[in-house]
Design an enzyme around this catalytic site. Structure first.
Site, mmCIF file in Angstrom:
data_model
loop_
_atom_site.group_PDB
_atom_site.id
_atom_site.type_symbol
_atom_site.label_atom_id
_atom_site.label_comp_id
_atom_site.label_asym_id
_atom_site.label_seq_id
_atom_site.Cartn_x
_atom_site.Cartn_y
_atom_site.Cartn_z
ATOM 1 N N PRO A 2 -35.157 45.185 31.135
ATOM 2 C CA PRO A 2 -36.359 44.400 31.306
ATOM 3 C C PRO A 2 -37.453 44.674 30.290
ATOM 4 O O PRO A 2 -38.197 45.632 30.406
ATOM 5 C CB PRO A 2 -36.846 44.811 32.702
ATOM 6 C CG PRO A 2 -36.140 46.086 33.013
ATOM 7 C CD PRO A 2 -35.232 46.412 31.917
ATOM 8 N N GLU A 3 -37.560 43.810 29.316
ATOM 9 C CA GLU A 3 -38.806 43.736 28.568
ATOM 10 C C GLU A 3 -39.554 42.540 29.133
ATOM 11 O O GLU A 3 -39.056 41.870 30.037
ATOM 12 C CB GLU A 3 -38.536 43.612 27.063
ATOM 13 C CG GLU A 3 -37.864 44.870 26.530
ATOM 14 C CD GLU A 3 -37.990 45.056 25.028
ATOM 15 O OE1 GLU A 3 -38.868 44.444 24.418
ATOM 16 O OE2 GLU A 3 -37.194 45.822 24.469
#
Length: 271
Positions: A2-3
């Site tokens: 998750p960016e």
DNA sequence: CTTTTGACCTGACAGC
DNA sequence: TGCTGTCAGGTCAAAA
């Protein structure tokens, strides 16, 4: 995983499923996350209506009256939606069952994520209060970045990833934005001119937008899909390409470590 | 104040 | 097949 683009993609998948729905059950399987899941969370959430799903930095904020359910994915967290819930497996931490019959399930093998209940105003919570502007905020412009970096001798890549300067730029996106801007990751932040910072914030925005667009293209399958928006479709320019030829000039991509994280760059295109 | 470092965790993978 | 070491998309807290 998750960016920021993945968190935003998840948010966009959740909005049509969750907003306006009432939580009919909350089941915690494993409270061990970055901070223990609060004991009162089930009681606070169950029976309430989710009025909105917002994002601040990489935090998802489920608005419930004046209070907020905060979800962070850490390094390995994900939230998936199911019409028929599969059996609970290792690393599944909690389920939120909506009155539509859809269940939101959170999974996080590495347990760096978080699930917290915030009293109003959520933005005053210490985790959110110290965050800098969102990259897409018009106030997060070259002039702001210029002023905020004049006393910062740290490498620009580390500054980009500092959530107090601007939020949400992760390791991959920092690498990719710097090659787009033609800036060497090791350049001291305070040495960058206004013009180069203008190129940089533009590159950051385009990098994030492209990644969100790619993830968003798979969103129609968000329910029962097994999650995982389609970032495998992304072709990186430098990230993970050490030793391979630059796609622009053919020079071998170099790599180093900054702040314990992998950096890669093109020695010719980035100065 | 800025900067650096260690800490939190599990899983995948390379190399022996 | 197993063991060991290294690495992974985050970020907080403490120390320098």
């Amino acid at each position: 995983m998750p960016e920021l683009p993945e968190v935003e993609t998840t948010r966009r998948g959740l909005v049509p499923l969750a907003v306006g729905r009432r939580v009919v059950a909350t089941t915690i399987y494993d409270r061990r996350l970055r901070w223990p899941v609060p004991r009162a969370l089930e009681k606070n959430l169950t029976g309430r209506v989710i009025e909105g799903v917002d994002r601040r930095s990489k935090y998802l904020l489920f608005r419930v009256g004046h209070e907020t359910l905060l979800v962070h994915f850490g390094m390995t967290g994900s939230l998936q939606a199911f019409t028929r819930v599969p059996p609970r497996t290792a690393h599944d931490h909690f389920d939120i069952v909506l009155d539509s019959g859809i269940t939101l399930r959170y999974r996080d093998p590495r347990r760096f994520g978080a699930l917290l209940w915030l009293k109003a105003p959520a933005e005053a919570h210490p985790l959110l209060a110290s965050l800098g502007p969102e990259p897409f905020d018009p106030a997060c412009d070259a002039r702001y970045l210029w002023g905020a970096t004049r006393r910062r001798k740290t490498a620009i890549k580390l500054a980009l990833m500092d959530n107090g300067l601007l939020t949400g730029v992760g390791n991959i996106d920092a690498n990719e934005a710097l090659v787009r801007a033609g800036i060497r990751p090791t350049t001291p932040a305070h040495r960058l001119s206004l013009a180069r910072l203008a190129r940089l914030i533009d590159a950051v925005r385009r990098t994030l937008e492209d990644a969100i667009a790619k993830g968003g293209s798979t969103l129609r399958d968000y329910v029962d899909s097994g999650g995982e928006p389609g970032y495998f479709q992304l072709e990186y320019s430098v990230y993970g390409r050490e030793g391979l030829p630059c796609r622009v000039c053919g020079s071998a991509i170099k790599s180093l470590r900054q702040g314990g994280r992998a950096t890669s760059y093109c020695p010719h295109c980035q100065r």
